[in-house]
Design an enzyme around this catalytic site. Structure first.
Site, PDB file in Angstrom:
ATOM      1  N   SER A 233      21.884  -8.781 -21.613  1.00  0.00           N
ATOM      2  CA  SER A 233      20.621  -9.535 -22.322  1.00  0.00           C
ATOM      3  C   SER A 233      20.395 -11.131 -21.926  1.00  0.00           C
ATOM      4  O   SER A 233      20.496 -11.245 -20.866  1.00  0.00           O
ATOM      5  CB  SER A 233      20.662  -9.319 -23.610  1.00  0.00           C
ATOM      6  OG  SER A 233      19.604  -9.525 -24.591  1.00  0.00           O
ATOM      7  N   ASP A 327      14.034  -0.043 -22.109  1.00  0.00           N
ATOM      8  CA  ASP A 327      14.457  -1.278 -22.708  1.00  0.00           C
ATOM      9  C   ASP A 327      13.139  -1.680 -23.614  1.00  0.00           C
ATOM     10  O   ASP A 327      12.102  -2.124 -22.795  1.00  0.00           O
ATOM     11  CB  ASP A 327      15.126  -2.131 -21.674  1.00  0.00           C
ATOM     12  CG  ASP A 327      15.518  -3.320 -22.326  1.00  0.00           C
ATOM     13  OD1 ASP A 327      15.200  -4.040 -23.552  1.00  0.00           O
ATOM     14  OD2 ASP A 327      16.065  -4.284 -21.792  1.00  0.00           O
ATOM     15  N   HIS A 361      18.052  -1.171 -24.650  1.00  0.00           N
ATOM     16  CA  HIS A 361      18.571  -2.404 -24.367  1.00  0.00           C
ATOM     17  C   HIS A 361      19.900  -2.591 -24.584  1.00  0.00           C
ATOM     18  O   HIS A 361      20.775  -3.146 -23.530  1.00  0.00           O
ATOM     19  CB  HIS A 361      17.831  -3.557 -25.268  1.00  0.00           C
ATOM     20  CG  HIS A 361      18.060  -4.862 -24.838  1.00  0.00           C
ATOM     21  ND1 HIS A 361      17.714  -5.511 -23.534  1.00  0.00           N
ATOM     22  CD2 HIS A 361      18.712  -5.754 -25.721  1.00  0.00           C
ATOM     23  CE1 HIS A 361      18.101  -6.776 -23.571  1.00  0.00           C
ATOM     24  NE2 HIS A 361      18.526  -6.988 -24.739  1.00  0.00           N
TER      25      HIS A 361
END
Length: 422
Positions: A233, A327, A361
């Site tokens: 991330s 995601d 994600h």
């Protein structure tokens, strides 16, 4: 019917590392008896995670989850680890929290009579994070704050910097499990930890990360010449920036990251890269009422984003880019594609790219319950992270093996214990 002979077996043992599978067998049932299997754990925040599945015993009165299909519940079909990856939180938008890796996560496995709900047998799977002989060393070295994990043995070991910065604080499960495979891993904190800032700093100070890199390179238990970096991330911003501006990095893993500096400017000596500011007008509301922020960060190649682009063409390391196709935090497949294009346009084929359909994600270590939504610090409320539990679990397992192989290939493996790879 007497149930005293009914038992649950966890093979090969009731204790294992968190990232390892376990075989669940129920014995002593009546032939074709219908039962419900349940799993439950309580994380370090007190959040309860649960899963359940319905099974029918075979002619010998046995349910072997590795061969018997689930007939309904949290999942269906033959799913040997379904009772683990399918666990969902009772408290909405919760991600499993594990603070103390010195103790195992306890997963209660129970078998119940499908008709009455009576508990027929139970067992506890202790899912640990540290192998015997591993060392966990809290770190306060000048400005650096974190925890260093060293494998058993004399070393030196290939060194990895783990930049798991989601929500601040420090996350040790991934780092400790990676160290159990024969790597020296520094889980680095950035904020909300000890005397570090309580909120995200006003700018990204790349020199802080340079200090951590230097510490790891100079550590007597760390094998040179290059260091690896593992990130997810927003942490990928730090990884890509370090790889672009700093020396001594051999291999970088970016999981669902972005090639733009976002939210906060990056400072390194006399270099300042301004941030791309997400367009909050692009926020969508899902049918469940959650926010979908996946289109708030625009395409890195747009002219307006050029000043915020991380110059990864400067990097001399190898990259592994992993992108989840569902995601919903941002457009990870596009960002990974743009990263590989940047490298290729400068004559570099120094990368691997893997994409995962229907994964969300937050790709974690294997068998970590899927977190489909959660609090987003930059947005200030819960957002959807995406992904379908089974596909997400399969992606986590595949990526975990790829990450280990990638680091072995590019960092060297002369002191990695072969048994740790199994």
């Amino acid at each position: 019917m007497a149930y005293s002979r009914i038992s649950i077996k966890l093979l090969p043992s009731f204790h294992c590392l968190f990232d390892k599978p376990v075989q669940i067998k129920v014995e002593g049932l009546a032939p074709r008896q219908r039962v419900e299997l349940r799993s439950k754990l309580v994380d370090d925040r007190g959040v309860i995670f649960k899963a359940s599945a319905h099974y029918a015993a075979d002619e010998s009165g046995q349910v072997d989850v590795s061969r018997s299909p689930s007939l309904g519940g949290s999942y269906t079909g033959v799913e040997p680890m379904g009772l683990f990856w399918a666990m969902a939180p009772e408290t909405p938008h919760s991600k499993l929290l594990k603070k103390n890796v010195l103790s195992p996560t306890l997963v209660e496995i129970g078998v119940l009579c499908e008709d009455t709900g009576e508990v027929l047998a139970s067992e506890t799977n202790e899912r640990g994070f540290m192998t015997e002989g591993m060392r966990r060393i809290p770190l306060q070295e000048d400005r650096i704050r974190g925890v260093l994990f060293l494998p058993p043995g004399k070393g030196p070991f290939p060194g990895i910097l783990d930049l798991y910065t989601f929500g601040g604080g420090i996350c040790e499960p991934r780092a400790s499990l990676l160290a159990s495979k024969g790597f020296a891993v520094l889980a680095l904190a950035y904020y909300v930890f000890q005397d570090l800032p309580k909120t995200p700093p006003k700018h990204v100070d790349l020199e802080y990360f340079e200090e951590a890199l230097t510490f790891l390179k100079r550590h007597p238990q760390v094998q040179g010449p290059g260091i690896g970096i593992l990130s997810s991330s927003h942490g990928c911003t730090f990884t890509l920036s370090m790889s672009s501006f700093l020396s001594g990095i051999s291999a970088s893993v970016c999981i669902n990251g972005c090639t733009l500096i976002t939210l906060k400017p990056l400072h390194y000596k006399d270099i300042v890269i301004p941030p791309h500011m997400p367009n909050l007008k692009n926020i969508k509301i899902t049918d469940s009422g959650l926010l979908d922020v996946s289109t708030c960060v625009s395409d890195p190649i747009l002219e307006m984003n050029q000043d915020s682009l991380i110059p990864i063409e400067r990097a001399s390391c190898q990259f592994l880019f992993a992108a989840s196709e569902d995601d919903r935090n941002w457009n990870s497949p596009l960002f990974a594609k743009r990263a590989t294009e940047m490298l290729r346009n400068h004559g570099k084929e120094t990368f691997e790219l893997v994409q995962y359909p229907k994964a969300g994600h937050l790709l974690e270590v294997p068998y970590m319950p899927h977190c489909s939504s959660g609090f987003h610090g930059a947005v200030g409320t819960a957002v959807v992270f995406g992904g379908e539990p089974k596909a997400h679990s399969e992606a986590q397992l595949d990526l975990w093996l790829r990450v280990q192989e990638f680091f072995r290939k590019h960092l060297g493996n002369k002191n990695i214990c072969q048994t740790a790879m199994l």
